[in-house]
Write a protein that holds these residues in place. Structure first.
Motif, PDB file in Angstrom:
ATOM      1  N   SER A   2       1.271  -1.114  -0.350  1.00 56.14           N
ATOM      2  CA  SER A   2       0.328   0.158   0.222  1.00 56.14           C
ATOM      3  C   SER A   2       0.825   1.973  -0.067  1.00 56.14           C
ATOM      4  CB  SER A   2      -1.105  -0.482   1.284  1.00 56.14           C
ATOM      5  OG  SER A   2      -0.716   1.108   2.247  1.00 56.14           O
ATOM      6  N   GLU A   3       0.035   2.252  -0.514  1.00 58.44           N
ATOM      7  CA  GLU A   3       0.593   3.633  -0.744  1.00 58.44           C
ATOM      8  C   GLU A   3       0.252   4.926  -0.128  1.00 58.44           C
ATOM      9  OE1 GLU A   3       2.422   4.794  -4.940  1.00 58.44           O
ATOM     10  OE2 GLU A   3       1.526   2.605  -5.387  1.00 58.44           O
ATOM     11  N   LYS A   4       0.653   5.145   1.032  1.00 61.63           N
ATOM     12  CA  LYS A   4       0.121   5.752   1.530  1.00 61.63           C
ATOM     13  C   LYS A   4      -0.414   7.351   1.568  1.00 61.63           C
ATOM     14  CE  LYS A   4      -1.205   3.267   5.240  1.00 61.63           C
ATOM     15  NZ  LYS A   4      -2.542   3.452   5.640  1.00 61.63           N
ATOM     16  N   SER A   5       0.144   7.800   0.118  1.00 62.32           N
ATOM     17  CA  SER A   5       0.322   9.669  -0.142  1.00 62.32           C
ATOM     18  C   SER A   5      -1.179   9.403  -1.010  1.00 62.32           C
ATOM     19  CB  SER A   5       1.218   9.575  -1.855  1.00 62.32           C
ATOM     20  OG  SER A   5       0.250   8.491  -2.440  1.00 62.32           O
ATOM     21  N   SER A   6      -1.562  10.753   0.187  1.00 62.01           N
ATOM     22  CA  SER A   6      -3.123  11.292  -0.311  1.00 62.01           C
ATOM     23  C   SER A   6      -2.763  12.383  -1.107  1.00 62.01           C
ATOM     24  CB  SER A   6      -3.423  11.534   1.885  1.00 62.01           C
ATOM     25  OG  SER A   6      -4.345  12.161   1.377  1.00 62.01           O
ATOM     26  N   LEU A  29      -7.232   7.857   0.612  1.00 61.07           N
ATOM     27  CA  LEU A  29      -6.136   7.445   1.711  1.00 61.07           C
ATOM     28  C   LEU A  29      -4.862   6.884   1.685  1.00 61.07           C
ATOM     29  CD1 LEU A  29      -9.823   6.304   3.745  1.00 61.07           C
ATOM     30  CD2 LEU A  29      -8.083   8.728   3.758  1.00 61.07           C
ATOM     31  N   SER A  30      -5.157   6.059   0.486  1.00 59.98           N
ATOM     32  CA  SER A  30      -3.760   5.263  -0.130  1.00 59.98           C
ATOM     33  C   SER A  30      -3.995   4.592  -1.639  1.00 59.98           C
ATOM     34  CB  SER A  30      -3.792   3.884   1.217  1.00 59.98           C
ATOM     35  OG  SER A  30      -4.537   3.008   0.999  1.00 59.98           O
ATOM     36  N   GLU A  32      -3.593   0.965  -2.729  1.00 66.63           N
ATOM     37  CA  GLU A  32      -3.460  -0.818  -2.875  1.00 66.63           C
ATOM     38  C   GLU A  32      -3.332  -1.053  -4.060  1.00 66.63           C
ATOM     39  OE1 GLU A  32      -5.798  -1.840   1.064  1.00 66.63           O
ATOM     40  OE2 GLU A  32      -5.203   0.418   1.770  1.00 66.63           O
ATOM     41  N   TYR A  36      -7.866   2.295  -4.824  1.00 65.36           N
ATOM     42  CA  TYR A  36      -7.794   3.899  -4.779  1.00 65.36           C
ATOM     43  C   TYR A  36      -8.780   3.366  -2.988  1.00 65.36           C
ATOM     44  CZ  TYR A  36      -6.399   6.692  -8.421  1.00 65.36           C
ATOM     45  OH  TYR A  36      -5.482   7.801  -9.340  1.00 65.36           O
ATOM     46  N   ARG A  37      -8.230   3.830  -1.693  1.00 65.16           N
ATOM     47  CA  ARG A  37      -8.829   3.830  -0.490  1.00 65.16           C
ATOM     48  C   ARG A  37      -9.724   5.581  -0.929  1.00 65.16           C
ATOM     49  NH1 ARG A  37     -10.451   0.112   2.920  1.00 65.16           N
ATOM     50  NH2 ARG A  37      -8.554  -1.419   2.431  1.00 65.16           N
TER      51      ARG A  37
END
Lengths: 58, 159
Positions: A2-6, A29-30, A32, A36-37
């Motif tokens: 997961s990439e945490k860039s918002s 939000l991230s 994954e 997109y979350r």
């Protein structure tokens, strides 16, 4: 994975109850597995394929 | 040799408690209800249902099993023939957690069914993500008279 860039995206699809509203901006939000979350119109966060979102703010 | 006399037979006026023209119910008669009825009641009342298959066709019969409504042109790529395993009700009817009023009312208005009958459920399914079968926790809403709707992916279960 997961990439945490918002960042912010606009929903370009149709308005659908408990999913998204056409033209509304949502925060990713991230990312994954490339999805997109996003907290959708149900108020909960779920994973969505990026196809119908337009990135408006990195 | 008969043990009854004509007088005995004439004194018989029917079954005690019986009312003319009123039929007893299957339960009063001691009959078992039809198996279909038993299954429907069992599924409606339980918080844990049987696994179910994602239909192969993407036609009208299958559209309820898409993760996103086809109207939005977004389709979650469920692997053909995948089954949603360990389905559990976590909110709504039959659960200790109530559905939010606006959600239950909205589902009823947009899709149908009774607000009090809607359930929020989760299970495990397999999706095709970039050509790779990927396990995911899936959430959806269901109501007995209108079926399953609004499938969403909550978590990837594979690393």
């Amino acid at each position: 994975m997961s990439e945490k860039s918002s960042f912010k995206v606009r929903w370009m699809g149709k308005t659908e109850f408990l999913y998204f509203t056409h033209g509304k901006i949502y925060t990713v939000l991230s990312v994954e597995k490339g999805w997109y979350r996003i907290v959708d119109d149900s108020g909960e966060d779920y994973l969505y394929p990026p196809d119908q979102f337009e990135i408006v703010e990195e | 040799m008969s043990i009854f006399t004509l007088g005995d037979l004439l004194r018989h006026h029917g079954v005690k408690g019986q009312k003319w023209g009123v039929r007893r119910t299957p339960e009063q008669l001691g009959h078992k209800p039809p198996i279909k009825e038993v299954l429907e009641k069992s599924q409606a009342n339980s918080t844990m249902g049987a696994e179910f298959a994602i239909l192969r066709s993407l036609g009208a019969k299958a559209k309820n099993y898409m993760v996103l409504d086809p109207v939005s042109k977004q389709e979650y790529p469920f692997v053909e023939g995948t089954k949603i395993r360990n389905p559990t009700v976590f909110a709504g009817k039959g659960s200790s957690k109530a559905l939010r009023e606006e959600v239950a009312q909205g589902l009823s208005k947009q899709i149908g069914g009774k607000p009090s009958e809607w359930q929020h459920c989760k299970g495990i399914g397999t999706l095709d993500v970039d050509g790779k079968n990927t396990e995911a926790e899936i959430h959806w809403f269901q109501e007995p008279s209108v079926g399953k709707h609004r499938f969403k992916v909550k978590e990837w279960l594979d690393d």
